[in-house]
Design a protein around this motif. Structure first.
Motif, mmCIF file in Angstrom:
data_model
loop_
_atom_site.group_PDB
_atom_site.id
_atom_site.type_symbol
_atom_site.label_atom_id
_atom_site.label_comp_id
_atom_site.label_asym_id
_atom_site.label_seq_id
_atom_site.Cartn_x
_atom_site.Cartn_y
_atom_site.Cartn_z
ATOM 1 N N LYS A 4 0.841 -1.201 0.000
ATOM 2 C CA LYS A 4 0.000 0.000 0.000
ATOM 3 C C LYS A 4 0.877 1.253 0.000
ATOM 4 C CE LYS A 4 -4.263 1.495 0.101
ATOM 5 N NZ LYS A 4 -5.168 1.212 -1.002
ATOM 6 N N GLY A 5 1.994 1.201 0.715
ATOM 7 C CA GLY A 5 2.922 2.334 0.754
ATOM 8 C C GLY A 5 3.469 2.676 -0.615
ATOM 9 N N ARG A 6 3.688 1.677 -1.435
ATOM 10 C CA ARG A 6 4.151 1.911 -2.812
ATOM 11 C C ARG A 6 2.982 2.334 -3.694
ATOM 12 N NH1 ARG A 6 8.610 -0.242 -6.484
ATOM 13 N NH2 ARG A 6 7.638 -0.301 -8.526
ATOM 14 N N GLU A 7 1.833 1.756 -3.424
ATOM 15 C CA GLU A 7 0.640 2.026 -4.227
ATOM 16 C C GLU A 7 0.191 3.485 -4.136
ATOM 17 O OE1 GLU A 7 -3.827 0.710 -3.461
ATOM 18 O OE2 GLU A 7 -2.530 -1.000 -3.902
ATOM 19 N N ILE A 8 0.413 4.125 -2.994
ATOM 20 C CA ILE A 8 -0.063 5.504 -2.830
ATOM 21 C C ILE A 8 0.817 6.530 -3.544
ATOM 22 C CG2 ILE A 8 -1.192 5.007 -0.627
ATOM 23 C CD1 ILE A 8 1.173 6.595 0.703
ATOM 24 N N MET A 66 18.805 7.857 5.394
ATOM 25 C CA MET A 66 17.400 8.219 5.152
ATOM 26 C C MET A 66 16.970 7.799 3.744
ATOM 27 S SD MET A 66 17.567 12.021 6.881
ATOM 28 C CE MET A 66 15.899 12.542 6.484
ATOM 29 N N LEU A 67 17.831 8.036 2.769
ATOM 30 C CA LEU A 67 17.512 7.668 1.397
ATOM 31 C C LEU A 67 17.449 6.149 1.229
ATOM 32 C CD1 LEU A 67 19.681 10.351 -0.399
ATOM 33 C CD2 LEU A 67 17.174 10.252 -0.364
ATOM 34 N N THR A 68 18.348 5.441 1.895
ATOM 35 C CA THR A 68 18.325 3.979 1.848
ATOM 36 C C THR A 68 16.993 3.455 2.352
ATOM 37 O OG1 THR A 68 20.712 3.832 2.169
ATOM 38 C CG2 THR A 68 19.436 1.881 2.715
ATOM 39 N N THR A 69 16.546 3.982 3.469
ATOM 40 C CA THR A 69 15.275 3.556 4.045
ATOM 41 C C THR A 69 14.133 3.766 3.051
ATOM 42 O OG1 THR A 69 16.025 4.019 6.292
ATOM 43 C CG2 THR A 69 13.635 3.962 5.934
ATOM 44 N N ARG A 70 14.100 4.939 2.407
ATOM 45 C CA ARG A 70 13.015 5.232 1.472
ATOM 46 C C ARG A 70 13.116 4.375 0.215
ATOM 47 N NH1 ARG A 70 8.129 5.374 1.177
ATOM 48 N NH2 ARG A 70 7.186 6.675 -0.424
ATOM 49 N N ILE A 71 14.311 4.162 -0.287
ATOM 50 C CA ILE A 71 14.497 3.309 -1.468
ATOM 51 C C ILE A 71 13.958 1.905 -1.186
ATOM 52 C CG2 ILE A 71 16.255 2.148 -2.882
ATOM 53 C CD1 ILE A 71 17.895 4.846 -2.620
ATOM 54 N N ILE A 72 14.295 1.360 -0.036
ATOM 55 C CA ILE A 72 13.841 0.018 0.327
ATOM 56 C C ILE A 72 12.327 -0.002 0.527
ATOM 57 C CG2 ILE A 72 13.956 -1.744 2.143
ATOM 58 C CD1 ILE A 72 16.992 -0.973 2.378
ATOM 59 N N GLN A 73 11.773 1.031 1.165
ATOM 60 C CA GLN A 73 10.317 1.102 1.335
ATOM 61 C C GLN A 73 9.590 1.056 -0.003
ATOM 62 O OE1 GLN A 73 9.842 4.779 3.479
ATOM 63 N NE2 GLN A 73 9.923 3.778 5.487
ATOM 64 N N LEU A 74 10.198 1.642 -1.029
ATOM 65 C CA LEU A 74 9.584 1.684 -2.352
ATOM 66 C C LEU A 74 9.876 0.433 -3.177
ATOM 67 C CD1 LEU A 74 10.277 5.422 -3.213
ATOM 68 C CD2 LEU A 74 8.038 4.379 -2.762
ATOM 69 N N GLY A 75 10.569 -0.535 -2.579
ATOM 70 C CA GLY A 75 10.839 -1.792 -3.260
ATOM 71 C C GLY A 75 12.100 -1.781 -4.103
ATOM 72 N N GLY A 76 12.912 -0.758 -3.912
ATOM 73 C CA GLY A 76 14.148 -0.661 -4.672
ATOM 74 C C GLY A 76 15.335 -1.185 -3.891
ATOM 75 N N THR A 77 16.488 -1.107 -4.515
ATOM 76 C CA THR A 77 17.743 -1.513 -3.893
ATOM 77 C C THR A 77 18.706 -0.340 -3.981
ATOM 78 O OG1 THR A 77 17.414 -3.795 -4.604
ATOM 79 C CG2 THR A 77 19.651 -3.167 -3.971
ATOM 80 N N PRO A 78 19.249 0.086 -2.853
ATOM 81 C CA PRO A 78 20.260 1.148 -2.905
ATOM 82 C C PRO A 78 21.479 0.656 -3.694
ATOM 83 C CG PRO A 78 19.566 0.721 -0.641
ATOM 84 C CD PRO A 78 18.989 -0.362 -1.486
ATOM 85 N N LEU A 79 22.180 1.591 -4.306
ATOM 86 C CA LEU A 79 23.406 1.228 -5.032
ATOM 87 C C LEU A 79 24.312 0.436 -4.095
ATOM 88 C CD1 LEU A 79 24.119 4.641 -6.783
ATOM 89 C CD2 LEU A 79 23.063 2.604 -7.786
ATOM 90 N N THR A 80 24.705 -0.731 -4.517
ATOM 91 C CA THR A 80 25.478 -1.610 -3.645
ATOM 92 C C THR A 80 26.976 -1.550 -3.892
ATOM 93 O OG1 THR A 80 25.128 -3.447 -5.175
ATOM 94 C CG2 THR A 80 23.561 -3.230 -3.340
ATOM 95 N N ALA A 81 27.399 -0.939 -4.984
ATOM 96 C CA ALA A 81 28.825 -0.872 -5.310
ATOM 97 C C ALA A 81 29.282 0.581 -5.358
ATOM 98 C CB ALA A 81 29.094 -1.548 -6.648
ATOM 99 N N PRO A 82 30.300 0.935 -4.569
ATOM 100 C CA PRO A 82 30.792 2.313 -4.597
ATOM 101 C C PRO A 82 31.169 2.809 -5.991
ATOM 102 C CG PRO A 82 31.667 1.203 -2.688
ATOM 103 C CD PRO A 82 30.956 0.158 -3.514
ATOM 104 N N ALA A 83 31.617 1.943 -6.873
ATOM 105 C CA ALA A 83 31.952 2.374 -8.233
ATOM 106 C C ALA A 83 30.737 2.978 -8.936
ATOM 107 C CB ALA A 83 32.492 1.194 -9.041
ATOM 108 N N LYS A 84 29.551 2.530 -8.579
ATOM 109 C CA LYS A 84 28.314 3.058 -9.174
ATOM 110 C C LYS A 84 28.055 4.496 -8.736
ATOM 111 C CE LYS A 84 26.316 -0.258 -11.549
ATOM 112 N NZ LYS A 84 26.015 -0.062 -12.958
ATOM 113 N N TRP A 85 28.588 4.894 -7.579
ATOM 114 C CA TRP A 85 28.349 6.255 -7.092
ATOM 115 C C TRP A 85 28.836 7.282 -8.112
ATOM 116 C CZ3 TRP A 85 30.805 5.355 -1.607
ATOM 117 C CH2 TRP A 85 30.023 4.432 -0.903
ATOM 118 N N MET A 86 30.007 7.065 -8.653
ATOM 119 C CA MET A 86 30.558 8.018 -9.621
ATOM 120 C C MET A 86 29.769 7.998 -10.928
ATOM 121 S SD MET A 86 32.835 9.816 -8.193
ATOM 122 C CE MET A 86 33.631 10.631 -9.559
#
Length: 165
Positions: A4-8, A66-86
């Motif tokens: 429901k959290g994603r649905e809204i 905070m962003l990690t928490t929201r990404i996971i709440q929305l069903g996503g995955t935070p970037l897991t590899a530091p190389a992706k940050w750049m």
């Protein structure tokens, strides 16, 4: 992920997740830039600048959380590899290769100004479509505005001190 959290969310969740991951990359790079800058800082007002950079680094790490928490709440995955940050960053990374406090302050002011622009866009985008992300982004934006002010005040103090010297 809450169904429901994603649905809204009244917007493209996949696009929102991409933008949140870009902001997540920015926060990690900002954390490292501040933290390392505090370790290598040299010059007049070094102690005040170090204290400010360390405080800001802690704030940037909290923003990433905070962003990690929201990404996971929305069903996503935070970037897991530091190389992706750049690859994903909005604001980039200015290595503190010149450890003079003036340069460190200027680099970090530039970074905060980019963060303010990034979060303002996210705020406008989520205002009517996602109140939870909106609230998270608003909290982070408030910190980024304060960071810019703190750093600009230190730079002004530095310039006054250098004129008197």
């Amino acid at each position: 992920m809450g169904t429901k959290g994603r649905e809204i969310v009244g917007m493209d969740v996949d696009e929102l997740l991409k933008l949140l991951n870009k902001a997540f990359a920015d926060e990690w790079l900002a954390y490292y830039q501040y933290w390392l800058g505090a370790k290598v800082a040299e010059g007049p007002m070094k102690e005040a600048v170090i204290a400010e950079l360390l405080q800001h680094s802690a704030d940037e790490l909290r923003h990433a959380d905070m962003l990690t928490t929201r990404i996971i709440q929305l069903g996503g995955t935070p970037l897991t590899a530091p190389a992706k940050w750049m690859e994903m960053t909005n604001c980039g990374y200015d290595a503190p290769d010149d450890p003079q406090v003036r340069m460190l302050l200027e680099q970090n002011i530039k970074g905060e100004q980019c963060a303010i622009t990034t979060y303002k866009k996210l705020l406008e985008m989520t205002m009517s479509g996602d109140p939870v992300t909106y609230n998270t982004v608003l909290q982070i934006l408030q910190d980024e505005v304060e960071h810019e002010e703190d750093l600009q005040s230190l730079l002004e103090d530095y310039e006054v001190m250098m004129k008197k010297a």
